[in-house]
Design an enzyme around this catalytic site. Structure first.
Site, PDB file in Angstrom:
ATOM      1  N   ARG A  58       6.586  -0.734  37.460  1.00  0.00           N
ATOM      2  CA  ARG A  58       6.193  -0.798  36.151  1.00  0.00           C
ATOM      3  C   ARG A  58       4.632  -0.642  35.948  1.00  0.00           C
ATOM      4  NH1 ARG A  58       8.821  -6.337  33.839  1.00  0.00           N
ATOM      5  NH2 ARG A  58      11.176  -5.798  34.068  1.00  0.00           N
TER       6      ARG A  58
ATOM      7  N   ASP B 214       1.066 -14.659  20.637  1.00  0.00           N
ATOM      8  CA  ASP B 214       1.179 -13.894  21.942  1.00  0.00           C
ATOM      9  C   ASP B 214       0.156 -13.306  22.608  1.00  0.00           C
ATOM     10  OD1 ASP B 214       4.333 -13.311  22.935  1.00  0.00           O
ATOM     11  OD2 ASP B 214       2.871 -12.127  23.898  1.00  0.00           O
TER      12      ASP B 214
HETATM   13  C1  LIG Z   1      10.746 -13.302  26.598  1.00  0.00           C
HETATM   14  S1  LIG Z   1       9.616 -13.246  25.361  1.00  0.00           S
HETATM   15  C2  LIG Z   1      10.151 -14.444  24.328  1.00  0.00           C
HETATM   16  C3  LIG Z   1      10.139 -14.441  22.949  1.00  0.00           C
HETATM   17  C4  LIG Z   1      10.636 -15.410  21.923  1.00  0.00           C
HETATM   18  N1  LIG Z   1      10.075 -16.578  22.103  1.00  0.00           N
HETATM   19  C5  LIG Z   1      12.332 -15.392  22.181  1.00  0.00           C
HETATM   20  O1  LIG Z   1      12.516 -16.432  22.986  1.00  0.00           O
HETATM   21  O2  LIG Z   1      12.931 -14.491  21.870  1.00  0.00           O
HETATM   22  C6  LIG Z   1       8.184 -14.140  26.309  1.00  0.00           C
HETATM   23  C7  LIG Z   1       6.974 -13.915  25.575  1.00  0.00           C
HETATM   24  O3  LIG Z   1       5.789 -14.807  26.280  1.00  0.00           O
HETATM   25  C8  LIG Z   1       4.630 -14.241  26.138  1.00  0.00           C
HETATM   26  N2  LIG Z   1       3.853 -14.841  27.321  1.00  0.00           N
HETATM   27  C9  LIG Z   1       3.984 -15.071  28.480  1.00  0.00           C
HETATM   28  N3  LIG Z   1       2.785 -15.808  29.184  1.00  0.00           N
HETATM   29  C10 LIG Z   1       2.174 -16.066  27.958  1.00  0.00           C
HETATM   30  C11 LIG Z   1       0.806 -16.839  27.963  1.00  0.00           C
HETATM   31  N4  LIG Z   1       0.370 -17.292  28.906  1.00  0.00           N
HETATM   32  N5  LIG Z   1       0.213 -17.104  26.606  1.00  0.00           N
HETATM   33  C12 LIG Z   1       0.985 -16.541  25.411  1.00  0.00           C
HETATM   34  N6  LIG Z   1       2.067 -15.628  25.495  1.00  0.00           N
HETATM   35  C13 LIG Z   1       2.696 -15.579  26.612  1.00  0.00           C
HETATM   36  C14 LIG Z   1       4.854 -12.946  26.789  1.00  0.00           C
HETATM   37  O4  LIG Z   1       3.860 -11.884  26.382  1.00  0.00           O
HETATM   38  C15 LIG Z   1       6.444 -12.584  25.962  1.00  0.00           C
HETATM   39  O5  LIG Z   1       6.003 -11.726  24.666  1.00  0.00           O
END
Ligand SMILES: C[S@@+](CC[C@H](N)C(=O)[O-])C[C@H]1O[C@@H](n2cnc3c(N)ncnc32)[C@H](O)[C@@H]1O
Length: 292
Positions: free
Chosen positions: A52, A161
């Protein structure tokens, strides 16, 4: 943070498929993402990260992973969001895990709007909102509840996010129709504007939804500027990447921002079991803050 001598690794060795991610670089990245994002990157993720990140290396014009690690050292905050997007997934959808929305529609929103009808604010936080489908779906059910009850309650959704690309999509609020499978025909007609001409096949969220949603960048591991209180926090499919101490700290911080009796929603494969006494399980990955 790891202090391995990056140049000693094998990452700069030429290979047919591009540079290899050597031991020292991979260890550096593991330490980096753990420290900055709370994400534990297992050894089994090395191939995935290498694959990636290659595209990111090319976009930046970098020769190898050692150069990328140097960039992370030099500008940790600047590259953090990009790296997080590469190693975690932004996969999301409108009305994902519909039972959570059903609970909001049938029970929580009518109760909150009744309780707050003589004043008071209703606040929902979508923490880890990715490309915006979750906060806009929340905005649809909120707008419908406000309309249904002719409520004038001050209601808003905060969407945050870490990933800059995800937030860009969320801010644009424009989605291909094939990604809108979870949205009923009635809601498509009510809450989206269909694109025409070169925007054929796309739909854009209604201004009313934009009005209800505030989108902000936020790393959940960093300081939080907001004070709350929130009636509900949606942190779904985010903590799946975090190790136990990171989850424990995060849940305690959520407890500090959620109203007494307020709710925390997790993703389908996530749990608070053994991690927090501040919340009790009241539904499928739905938790309510206990009275203290
Ligand atoms: C799989 S998506 C989930 C989106 C939505 N909440 C859902 O359930 O469909 C996970 C998100 O968490 C965010 N994320 C991961 N680690 C994070 C952090 N430390 N702080 C803020 N966002 C984070 C990622 O950028 C990603 O957009």
């Amino acid at each position: 943070m790891a202090t391995a001598t990056l140049s000693e690794s094998n990452s700069s060795a030429p290979s047919v498929g591009g540079p290899l991610l050597g031991d020292a670089e991979f260890q550096f990245m593991r330490d980096f993402v753990y420290q900055h994002c709370g994400i534990s990157l297992g050894e089994q993720k090395r191939q995935l990260v290498q694959g990636r990140l290659l595209r990111r290396l090319r976009a930046l014009g970098l020769r190898d992973f050692a150069a990328y690690c140097e960039l992370l050292r030099r500008e940790p905050e600047g590259e953090l969001g990009e790296l997080a997007s590469v190693i975690s997934t932004n996969v999301t959808s409108f009305f994902r895990e519909m039972h959570h929305y059903d609970l909001l529609i049938n029970e929580l929103l009518p109760r909150w709007l009744e309780e707050k009808k003589h004043g008071g604010r209703l606040r929902i936080w979508s923490a880890g909102c990715s490309t915006g489908e979750e906060p806009y779906a929340l905005a649809m059910v909120l707008a419908e509840a406000l309309e249904r009850t002719k409520s004038t309650v001050d209601a808003r959704i905060l969407a945050t996010d870490l990933s800059p690309q995800a937030l860009e999509t969320a801010r644009a609020g424009t989605y291909p129709l094939e990604r809108m499978g979870g949205v009923s025909e009635a809601r498509r007609n009510r809450w989206f504007l269909r694109g025409e001409g070169s925007y054929e096949g796309w739909a854009c969220v209604h201004p009313r939804l934009r009005e209800l949603v505030t989108i902000q960048p936020l790393n959940l591991l960093h300081e939080w500027p907001m004070r709350g209180p929130f009636d509900a926090i949606f942190c779904r499919n985010v903590v799946i990447y975090f190790d136990k101490p990171t989850k424990q700290r995060l849940f305690e911080r959520y407890a500090g921002l959620v109203e007494q009796g307020g709710y925390l929603f997790l993703g389908h494969s996530e749990s608070m079991y053994g991690l927090s006494d501040s919340f009790e399980l009241v539904g499928r990955t739905v938790y309510r803050k206990r009275a203290s």
